[in-house]
Write a protein that holds these residues in place. Structure first.
Motif, PDB file in Angstrom:
ATOM      1  N   ARG A 209     -27.189   8.485   2.461  1.00  0.00           N
ATOM      2  CA  ARG A 209     -26.110   8.772   1.525  1.00  0.00           C
ATOM      3  C   ARG A 209     -26.495   8.263   0.143  1.00  0.00           C
ATOM      4  N   THR A 210     -26.393   9.133  -0.850  1.00  0.00           N
ATOM      5  CA  THR A 210     -26.735   8.728  -2.213  1.00  0.00           C
ATOM      6  C   THR A 210     -25.554   8.979  -3.149  1.00  0.00           C
ATOM      7  N   TYR A 211     -25.470   8.139  -4.148  1.00  0.00           N
ATOM      8  CA  TYR A 211     -24.367   8.170  -5.108  1.00  0.00           C
ATOM      9  C   TYR A 211     -24.951   8.019  -6.511  1.00  0.00           C
ATOM     10  N   CYS A 212     -24.251   8.552  -7.477  1.00  0.00           N
ATOM     11  CA  CYS A 212     -24.664   8.368  -8.865  1.00  0.00           C
ATOM     12  C   CYS A 212     -23.451   8.020  -9.699  1.00  0.00           C
ATOM     13  N   LEU A 213     -23.525   6.890 -10.399  1.00  0.00           N
ATOM     14  CA  LEU A 213     -22.409   6.446 -11.224  1.00  0.00           C
ATOM     15  C   LEU A 213     -22.649   6.808 -12.686  1.00  0.00           C
ATOM     16  N   GLY A 214     -21.629   7.410 -13.300  1.00  0.00           N
ATOM     17  CA  GLY A 214     -21.698   7.736 -14.716  1.00  0.00           C
ATOM     18  C   GLY A 214     -20.316   7.668 -15.314  1.00  0.00           C
ATOM     19  N   ARG A 215     -20.237   7.901 -16.629  1.00  0.00           N
ATOM     20  CA  ARG A 215     -18.904   7.820 -17.254  1.00  0.00           C
ATOM     21  C   ARG A 215     -18.449   9.158 -17.799  1.00  0.00           C
ATOM     22  N   ARG A 216     -19.139  10.226 -17.403  1.00  0.00           N
ATOM     23  CA  ARG A 216     -18.769  11.560 -17.886  1.00  0.00           C
ATOM     24  C   ARG A 216     -17.609  12.126 -17.058  1.00  0.00           C
ATOM     25  N   GLU A 227     -24.122  16.996  -7.787  1.00  0.00           N
ATOM     26  CA  GLU A 227     -23.531  17.605  -6.596  1.00  0.00           C
ATOM     27  C   GLU A 227     -24.470  18.631  -5.971  1.00  0.00           C
ATOM     28  N   GLU A 228     -25.266  19.277  -6.815  1.00  0.00           N
ATOM     29  CA  GLU A 228     -26.230  20.222  -6.254  1.00  0.00           C
ATOM     30  C   GLU A 228     -27.320  19.476  -5.470  1.00  0.00           C
ATOM     31  N   ILE A 229     -27.652  18.281  -5.947  1.00  0.00           N
ATOM     32  CA  ILE A 229     -28.618  17.436  -5.202  1.00  0.00           C
ATOM     33  C   ILE A 229     -28.048  17.076  -3.830  1.00  0.00           C
ATOM     34  N   GLY A 230     -26.717  16.978  -3.759  1.00  0.00           N
ATOM     35  CA  GLY A 230     -26.080  16.587  -2.500  1.00  0.00           C
ATOM     36  C   GLY A 230     -25.592  15.151  -2.525  1.00  0.00           C
ATOM     37  N   ALA A 231     -25.550  14.566  -3.716  1.00  0.00           N
ATOM     38  CA  ALA A 231     -25.089  13.188  -3.864  1.00  0.00           C
ATOM     39  C   ALA A 231     -23.616  13.170  -4.271  1.00  0.00           C
ATOM     40  N   THR A 232     -23.023  11.985  -4.224  1.00  0.00           N
ATOM     41  CA  THR A 232     -21.626  11.816  -4.614  1.00  0.00           C
ATOM     42  C   THR A 232     -21.560  11.251  -6.024  1.00  0.00           C
ATOM     43  N   TYR A 233     -20.786  11.904  -6.892  1.00  0.00           N
ATOM     44  CA  TYR A 233     -20.612  11.382  -8.254  1.00  0.00           C
ATOM     45  C   TYR A 233     -19.520  10.328  -8.261  1.00  0.00           C
ATOM     46  N   VAL A 234     -19.807   9.192  -8.861  1.00  0.00           N
ATOM     47  CA  VAL A 234     -18.827   8.117  -9.011  1.00  0.00           C
ATOM     48  C   VAL A 234     -18.518   7.984 -10.501  1.00  0.00           C
ATOM     49  N   ASN A 235     -17.308   8.330 -10.869  1.00  0.00           N
ATOM     50  CA  ASN A 235     -16.880   8.247 -12.270  1.00  0.00           C
ATOM     51  C   ASN A 235     -16.461   6.805 -12.553  1.00  0.00           C
ATOM     52  N   SER A 236     -17.229   6.138 -13.407  1.00  0.00           N
ATOM     53  CA  SER A 236     -16.980   4.709 -13.622  1.00  0.00           C
ATOM     54  C   SER A 236     -15.665   4.453 -14.368  1.00  0.00           C
ATOM     55  N   ASN A 237     -15.094   5.484 -14.974  1.00  0.00           N
ATOM     56  CA  ASN A 237     -13.773   5.307 -15.606  1.00  0.00           C
ATOM     57  C   ASN A 237     -12.688   5.112 -14.553  1.00  0.00           C
ATOM     58  N   GLU A 238     -12.905   5.742 -13.394  1.00  0.00           N
ATOM     59  CA  GLU A 238     -11.935   5.603 -12.296  1.00  0.00           C
ATOM     60  C   GLU A 238     -12.367   4.529 -11.307  1.00  0.00           C
ATOM     61  N   THR A 239     -13.654   4.403 -11.123  1.00  0.00           N
ATOM     62  CA  THR A 239     -14.210   3.512 -10.097  1.00  0.00           C
ATOM     63  C   THR A 239     -15.251   2.604 -10.731  1.00  0.00           C
ATOM     64  N   PRO A 240     -14.811   1.441 -11.255  1.00  0.00           N
ATOM     65  CA  PRO A 240     -15.799   0.521 -11.824  1.00  0.00           C
ATOM     66  C   PRO A 240     -16.805   0.092 -10.745  1.00  0.00           C
ATOM     67  N   LEU A 241     -17.993  -0.208 -11.187  1.00  0.00           N
ATOM     68  CA  LEU A 241     -19.090  -0.501 -10.259  1.00  0.00           C
ATOM     69  C   LEU A 241     -18.725  -1.506  -9.178  1.00  0.00           C
ATOM     70  N   GLU A 242     -18.048  -2.593  -9.575  1.00  0.00           N
ATOM     71  CA  GLU A 242     -17.804  -3.656  -8.589  1.00  0.00           C
ATOM     72  C   GLU A 242     -16.806  -3.237  -7.514  1.00  0.00           C
TER      73      GLU A 242
END
Lengths: 365, 365
Positions: A209-216, A227-242
């Motif tokens: 399972r792979t994830y990528c965190l960004g603020r876009r 998403e085309e890679i098959g990873a999950t996008y983590v929006n850091s505005n909604e989900t801070p890293l910690e």
């Protein structure tokens, strides 16, 4: 010949005319095909990183290049070979142990120059010269993507060091989180998701399972790629890293490519027990508050590690080239959003919403 | 039999009477010789670390022990053998992958109990029982120092993980700094200064220069030991950790055994390029300000690493026993400042200025 350089006292890159370089004995003449632009170039242009070659009033930019041997000049190279150059070179006062054992990436500050970054001209010119030991053969059919060898080699090194830090025990990582969704983050994410590796790579990559965190915010072209890679996008505005362990899962491996200093510390909390965080960003001094007790406690009680890595050496380039051969071509195509020419370089240095990776094309095969 | 335990609701350790344990099938009965007291015991007594065995109103203390096989009870052990027990055991709901592959030290919280620390009775009693796979043979002639095997095994593990993190390149460390001058810091300092190692150790130790940072003022018995070892004492009241590179030198290896959370971060600044800091302290939550940008930058630009490690497994005990055989006996003698008996244990739990290492002696060979 045309070159793209930063000049002392001026803002932004400029196209200048320079004499075509004459290769010294033991060095070849290379004809540049493409040169990538990355965050380091912007830092060099902005003056926050790097420095001019000694005694010069300009520095040719560019450290991610692919080129063709124009004049082998008595070296073992063959004219017409496609090659990618490494970045570090010995300093003006001569070579040292790090270069001698093929690990210039481990040299401390002052014991190297970096082409196009600090103390030496880069590759963003129609021609450049280099000794052959800093040139790595690149497959001709992929020449358009050869400039990716340098950034991918950075990831190869980070993976090598991160895995080394976990080699004292049986580590079977399943989840990986990439911090940052610029081109380096995206290509690394793909490497981890697709598990690209070869005999020349330094780490087994087999993340479930792979994830990528960004603020876009969506819609965004990098989120589409994630998403085309098959990873999950983590929006850091909604989900801070910690908070990623609660909202998604604790991560066996975190790869930081944001240069956002709090990420170095929040990474510890995002890691699963026995996990490792590879740090690659180079932030400026910045004081802030952390729960240092909790971070320290977590590192120890759960056998976690943080590993900083910079630059790369020839073996990492070799691993990177094998990785590039395995990555799907649609990904490489999607990442390259701008191909500029020396006649009109400005688009290569713009940071538009739709810009992922920009390159300057000097010539083609 | 007599046992030294913490009881629910009471402060400080108490000597209690318990039935002598009957070994279950597959476990031997051990007669305790000596049990060391360390900072973890004080944390357990104070309630800030660890926890009672399920359903019990007391926990026998002690996790650093040396004992003699009293009843082999059908195991492969021989009666009269001197052994040291490891600390972690499978949790109540049974074994797991970490125990099955001999790496219980890598098990996350909840997947182990720790004898004398969390969820299981310790060794501070006249007798205890243990399956043989958690008992490591110890040389009879050194039995008085057998309780050191556990703390030294902690250092063996920390060294193994720290060196693993540097195994991706040629690392030739010369300078080492130990943070903390209690017994674990001092014995680790001696291991680094004297380069004790064997076929069973995990790291080449050949430091040219060793340092130990503490906050004690001279005259002080730990400073005497540091100087007798041949190391340099760094008084943190005069020389804060982050200034060590200017006042002494940047360190290739830092070993943190203070549990003082700012040390985890200042370690990064104390490290030389390509250096590694091993973190072993377990502080509580504590917010404070750091120059996070500088720490992040230093980790990356100079390829530094921080590695947290906790606990140890059988192979680390084996390496520790070899190390103990190599350490000078004067050192071991100097470190043991109190030998208490079950009849009068109080001196073993005092933190006097002259106290370095206290043990409780139940029996002798």
């Amino acid at each position: 010949m045309k070159a793209i350089a930063v000049e002392r006292g001026s803002e932004g890159p400029a196209v200048i005319e320079k004499p075509r370089p004459e290769p010294e004995e033991g060095a070849a003449l290379l004809r540049t095909l493409r040169v990538g632009v990355d965050g380091t170039d912007h830092e060099v242009i902005g003056g926050s990183h790097g420095g001019f070659p000694e005694g010069e009033d300009h520095m040719v930019l560019g450290h991610e290049a692919v080129a063709v041997v124009e004049d082998a000049n008595g070296t073992d190279l063959d004219e017409g070979d496609v090659v990618v150059p490494t970045v570090r070179r010995p300093p003006a006062d001569g070579s040292n142990e790090y270069f001698e054992r093929g690990e210039p990436d481990m040299a401390p500050e002052g014991e190297y120059v970096e082409r196009g970054i600090v103390g030496d001209h880069g590759y963003m010119a129609e021609y450049f010269t280099s000794p052959p030991e800093y040139l790595v053969p690149f497959p001709e059919n992929l020449w358009e993507y050869g400039f990716f060898a340098e950034p991918v080699s950075i990831t190869e090194k980070a993976l090598e060091h991160a895995y080394a830090s976990r080699s004292a025990f049986e580590w079977s990582p399943e989840s990986a989180l990439v911090l940052g969704n610029r081109s380096l983050g995206l290509i690394t994410l793909a490497m981890l998701e697709f598990g690209v590796e070869s005999d020349r790579s330094f780490a087994d990559r087999d993340f479930d399972r792979t994830y990528c965190l960004g603020r876009r915010e969506r819609p965004d072209p990098t989120v589409d790629v994630i998403e085309e890679i098959g990873a999950t996008y983590v929006n850091s505005n909604e989900t801070p890293l910690e908070t990623v362990p609660e909202t998604h899962e604790a991560m066996d491996f975190v790869y930081e490519a944001t240069g956002y200093a709090p990420h170095a510390f929040e990474t510890v909390e995002a890691l699963a027990p026995n996990g490792v965080g590879a740090l690659l960003g180079i932030p400026d001094s910045w004081e802030f508050e952390v729960d240092g007790g909790r971070i320290h406690n977590e590192l120890v009680l759960h056998n976690k590690a943080l590993v900083g890595t910079v630059n790369s050496h020839v073996k990492h380039f070799e691993g990177a080239i094998d990785a590039l051969k395995e990555l799907p071509e649609w990904l490489l195509e999607d990442l390259v959003t701008t191909v500029a020419t020396p006649e009109d370089v400005a688009p290569a240095f713009e940071y538009g919403h739709d810009q992922i990776k920009a390159v300057v094309e000097f010539d083609s095969l």
